[in-house]
Design an enzyme around this catalytic site. Structure first.
Site, PDB file in Angstrom:
ATOM      1  N   GLY A  33      -9.743   0.523   4.364  1.00  0.00           N
ATOM      2  CA  GLY A  33      -9.430   1.917   4.632  1.00  0.00           C
ATOM      3  C   GLY A  33     -10.164   2.889   3.732  1.00  0.00           C
ATOM      4  N   ASP A  35      -9.843   3.358   0.570  1.00  0.00           N
ATOM      5  CA  ASP A  35     -10.258   2.703  -0.679  1.00  0.00           C
ATOM      6  C   ASP A  35     -11.622   2.041  -0.524  1.00  0.00           C
ATOM      7  OD1 ASP A  35      -9.984   1.793  -3.307  1.00  0.00           O
ATOM      8  OD2 ASP A  35      -8.731   0.091  -2.758  1.00  0.00           O
ATOM      9  N   SER A 123      -0.849   6.293   2.037  1.00  0.00           N
ATOM     10  CA  SER A 123       0.099   5.293   2.565  1.00  0.00           C
ATOM     11  C   SER A 123       0.216   5.247   4.082  1.00  0.00           C
ATOM     12  CB  SER A 123       1.510   5.454   1.952  1.00  0.00           C
ATOM     13  OG  SER A 123       1.522   4.997   0.623  1.00  0.00           O
ATOM     14  N   GLY A 125      -2.140   4.287   6.303  1.00  0.00           N
ATOM     15  CA  GLY A 125      -2.945   3.250   6.948  1.00  0.00           C
ATOM     16  C   GLY A 125      -2.192   1.938   6.975  1.00  0.00           C
TER      17      GLY A 125
END
Length: 170
Positions: A33, A35, A123, A125
């Protein structure tokens, strides 16, 4: 002074801001995602900083709801602020942990002297937080957190996320 809150539909890795917030996992070593995208686009300098943080202060990883800054590498930003959002649970109210991600990210931004901060929808995803509730918590939290940040920009990946945040803006 109250920060300006803006919404953008797009890719957070393409934003120009003093600080870009990463919805990180606790290892700080990259993931999927947002990150993964930030680590890929920002290059190896971000991972090097994250490894140093793990070795020095966060041997067990960054705790949920906390935030820490690294270089932004090749992103059009000065810093990446990594925050670990909670996994959504139907059995346990973890809303305060999600709110803490935004508060702590703004605290770190203030410590750095950042004036513009770009946030993803933390939060939402793989951690499964329902978008409408995540948007409510995010908007309420940044509106009520004292900060020197002048512009808070929510960078939302798709139309559904953008519309959820737009509804919360009023």
């Amino acid at each position: 002074m109250t920060p300006t809150i803006t919404l953008v539909q797009g890719d957070i890795t393409e934003q120009s801001a003093d600080a870009v917030v990463n919805a990180a996992n606790s290892s700080l070593l990259g993931g999927g995602g947002v990150d993964g995208a930030i680590h890929r686009r920002g290059g190896p300098a971000i991972l090097e900083d994250c490894r140093r943080l793990r070795a020095a202060r966060y041997g067990k990883g960054l705790p949920t709801g906390q935030a820490v800054a690294t270089t932004a590498g090749e992103l059009d930003a000065r810093w990446v602020i990594h925050t670990v959002g909670p996994v959504h649970s139907r059995e346990e109210d973890r809303s305060e942990l999600l709110a803490s991600c935004y508060r702590e990210s703004l605290r770190v931004a203030d410590d750095l002297g950042a004036r513009t901060v770009a946030f993803p929808a933390v939060s939402t995803g793989v951690y499964g937080w329902p978008m409408d509730d995540a948007a409510r918590i995010a908007i309420e939290t940044v509106r009520t957190t004292r900060t020197s940040v002048e512009e808070i920009r929510f960078v939302l990946f798709d139309r559904r996320a953008y519309e959820a945040f737009a509804r919360q803006m009023g």
